[in-house]
Design an enzyme around this catalytic site. Structure first.
Site, PDB file in Angstrom:
ATOM      1  CE  LYS A   1      42.795  40.886  36.218  1.00 20.06           C
ATOM      2  NZ  LYS A   1      43.517  41.890  35.447  1.00 20.06           N
TER       3      LYS A   1
ATOM      4  CE  LYS B   1      41.787  40.518  44.041  1.00 19.31           C
ATOM      5  NZ  LYS B   1      40.889  40.828  42.967  1.00 19.31           N
TER       6      LYS B   1
ATOM      7  CB  SER C   1      40.320  39.984  39.605  1.00 18.97           C
ATOM      8  OG  SER C   1      40.499  40.960  38.608  1.00 18.97           O
TER       9      SER C   1
HETATM   10  P1  NAD Z   1      38.510  49.626  44.128  1.00 12.79           P
HETATM   11  O1  NAD Z   1      38.899  49.206  45.482  1.00 12.79           O
HETATM   12  O2  NAD Z   1      38.971  50.937  43.593  1.00 12.79           O
HETATM   13  O3  NAD Z   1      36.910  49.606  43.996  1.00 12.79           O
HETATM   14  C1  NAD Z   1      36.081  48.672  44.606  1.00 12.79           C
HETATM   15  C2  NAD Z   1      34.746  49.366  44.878  1.00 12.79           C
HETATM   16  O4  NAD Z   1      33.846  48.402  45.455  1.00 12.79           O
HETATM   17  C3  NAD Z   1      34.875  50.509  45.903  1.00 12.79           C
HETATM   18  O5  NAD Z   1      34.209  51.666  45.417  1.00 12.79           O
HETATM   19  C4  NAD Z   1      34.212  49.958  47.163  1.00 12.79           C
HETATM   20  O6  NAD Z   1      33.590  50.967  47.951  1.00 12.79           O
HETATM   21  C5  NAD Z   1      33.198  49.002  46.550  1.00 12.79           C
HETATM   22  N1  NAD Z   1      32.783  47.927  47.451  1.00 12.79           N
HETATM   23  C6  NAD Z   1      33.567  47.125  48.203  1.00 12.79           C
HETATM   24  N2  NAD Z   1      32.838  46.212  48.865  1.00 12.79           N
HETATM   25  C7  NAD Z   1      31.550  46.449  48.524  1.00 12.79           C
HETATM   26  C8  NAD Z   1      30.320  45.851  48.879  1.00 12.79           C
HETATM   27  N3  NAD Z   1      30.269  44.805  49.729  1.00 12.79           N
HETATM   28  N4  NAD Z   1      29.176  46.356  48.371  1.00 12.79           N
HETATM   29  C9  NAD Z   1      29.220  47.411  47.507  1.00 12.79           C
HETATM   30  N5  NAD Z   1      30.349  48.006  47.131  1.00 12.79           N
HETATM   31  C10 NAD Z   1      31.498  47.543  47.632  1.00 12.79           C
HETATM   32  O7  NAD Z   1      38.952  48.451  43.149  1.00 12.79           O
HETATM   33  P2  NAD Z   1      39.172  48.507  41.556  1.00 12.79           P
HETATM   34  O8  NAD Z   1      40.581  48.885  41.272  1.00 12.79           O
HETATM   35  O9  NAD Z   1      38.045  49.228  40.929  1.00 12.79           O
HETATM   36  O10 NAD Z   1      39.056  46.934  41.243  1.00 12.79           O
HETATM   37  C11 NAD Z   1      37.809  46.269  41.166  1.00 12.79           C
HETATM   38  C12 NAD Z   1      38.076  44.853  40.676  1.00 12.79           C
HETATM   39  O11 NAD Z   1      38.718  44.900  39.390  1.00 12.79           O
HETATM   40  C13 NAD Z   1      39.012  44.038  41.592  1.00 12.79           C
HETATM   41  O12 NAD Z   1      38.595  42.702  41.602  1.00 12.79           O
HETATM   42  C14 NAD Z   1      40.378  44.196  40.908  1.00 12.79           C
HETATM   43  O13 NAD Z   1      41.243  43.131  41.234  1.00 12.79           O
HETATM   44  C15 NAD Z   1      39.975  44.225  39.446  1.00 12.79           C
HETATM   45  N6  NAD Z   1      40.866  44.937  38.526  1.00 12.79           N
HETATM   46  C16 NAD Z   1      41.426  46.151  38.857  1.00 12.79           C
HETATM   47  C17 NAD Z   1      42.245  46.800  37.927  1.00 12.79           C
HETATM   48  C18 NAD Z   1      42.883  48.148  38.221  1.00 12.79           C
HETATM   49  O14 NAD Z   1      43.786  48.548  37.471  1.00 12.79           O
HETATM   50  N7  NAD Z   1      42.466  48.880  39.236  1.00 12.79           N
HETATM   51  C19 NAD Z   1      42.482  46.236  36.656  1.00 12.79           C
HETATM   52  C20 NAD Z   1      41.856  45.028  36.348  1.00 12.79           C
HETATM   53  C21 NAD Z   1      41.051  44.387  37.276  1.00 12.79           C
END
Ligand code: NAD
Length: 298
Positions: free
Chosen positions: A177, A246, A101
């Site tokens: 989104k 965010k 997102s």
């Molecule tokens: P999360 O924090 O669980 O996962 C993010 C992952 O990215 C982690 O494993 C982290 O180690 C990795 N990461 C961070 N910076 C990095 C980098 N520079 N290089 C490589 N890896 C890196 O987050 P999430 O819940 O999986 O969400 C991911 C995206 O999806 C976000 O943008 C969030 O807003 C969106 N989203 C989340 C949900 C939800 O329900 N969790 C639903 C829809 C959308």
């Protein structure tokens, strides 16, 4: 499977990325993963038929998916990490699908920059959270300026979601989104205030939520989130508070960018930002309810 897409690189195997990349493996793609947390990468490869060849090799995939906290992270990993090894090794015509997102104007800028290198970027953020990421039934909002790239992306996206919407040019998926999550965040904040007021007045919160769910106050929040995470005290939706704050901030910035005065958006963004300051980025977003529980009038 579309013969032109066999190798898929997946960057960011967090709460969402893990099951999404898992579904790509199940669909028969050759999946290579990367995460800043090497322990997650190791565990993913141990549990799935996948490799972790490093950023440079991963850039040689047919398609690369990013699922990172935000657009800054996406830019960082594609352009800056390891002295730019991703970009140096990316082949002409590589298709990148940013499913994070991210902030829509940043996506447009990044898309222009990558286009100069012969790389196509499309945005395809998701809704449905961890349960629908696991079942491969996410809603996916697809924005992009390259219709051929969007068509090519479909076979990958269909392994992760079953409700695909084309939203228009670059960044429009990310805009959709952020606006969706503004509404979700507003609905949660309003439902929390209603439940907290009910509690103080001696009205059973569970009864109130049952009434909402068969009345005009019904929403996804009252039907699913209040029931499954707040009333039973689980607070475990798998979506971090900082990520939702965010998203609302992104929607607020978008409102400003198009010149619309949106006072409700400012207020809701402020509420979530404060909850995040109070209980921390990594708290579950539903825990904001607890941070508002102690709000008292003077
Ligand atoms: P999360 O924090 O669980 O996962 C993010 C992952 O990215 C982690 O494993 C982290 O180690 C990795 N990461 C961070 N910076 C990095 C980098 N520079 N290089 C490589 N890896 C890196 O987050 P999430 O819940 O999986 O969400 C991911 C995206 O999806 C976000 O943008 C969030 O807003 C969106 N989203 C989340 C949900 C939800 O329900 N969790 C639903 C829809 C959308």
């Amino acid at each position: 499977m579309n013969d032109s897409v066999k190798k898929v690189g997946f960057i960011g195997i967090g709460n969402m990325g893990w099951p999404m990349a898992g579904n790509l493996v199940k669909a028969g793609f050759e999946v290579a993963v990367h995460d800043v947390d090497p322990e997650r990468t190791r565990r993913f490869c141990a549990e799935h038929t996948a490799t972790a060849p490093g950023l440079a090799m991963l850039a040689r995939s047919d398609v690369v998916v990013t699922m990172l906290p935000d657009g800054h992270g996406v830019r960082k990993v594609l352009i800056e990490a390891e002295q730019g090894s991703f970009l140096d090794n990316a082949g002409f015509g590589l298709l990148i699908i940013d499913m994070s997102s991210s902030e829509p104007t940043g996506t447009r800028e990044l898309g222009r920059l990558l286009h100069e290198k012969g790389i196509v970027l499309i945005d395809a953020p998701v809704s449905g959270a961890v349960p629908r990421a696991t079942t491969g039934t996410l809603t996916i909002m697809i924005g992009g300026d390259d219709p051929v790239g969007i068509e090519r992306a479909r076979v990958v996206l269909q392994a992760m979601g079953n409700r695909l919407f084309e939203t228009g040019g670059s960044g429009t998926g990310h805009a959709a989104k952020a606006l969706n999550n503004f509404l979700g965040a507003t609905s949660f904040a309003a439902a929390s205030e209603a439940v907290l007021i009910a509690q103080r007045f001696g009205l059973d919160p569970a009864t109130l939520v049952d009434i909402l769910n068969v009345s005009t106050g019904k929403s996804f929040i009252s039907e699913v989130v209040m029931k499954e995470h707040v009333l039973d005290g689980k607070f475990a939706s798998g979506f971090k508070l900082g990520l939702l704050a965010k998203d609302v901030k992104i929607a607020e910035g978008l409102g400003r960018a198009v010149g619309l005065d949106a006072p409700l958006l400012r207020l809701v963004s402020d509420r979530w930002a404060r909850a995040c300051e109070q209980i921390g980025f990594d708290a579950d977003n539903t825990e904001a309810f607890q941070s508002w529980q102690d709000n008292l009038t003077e």
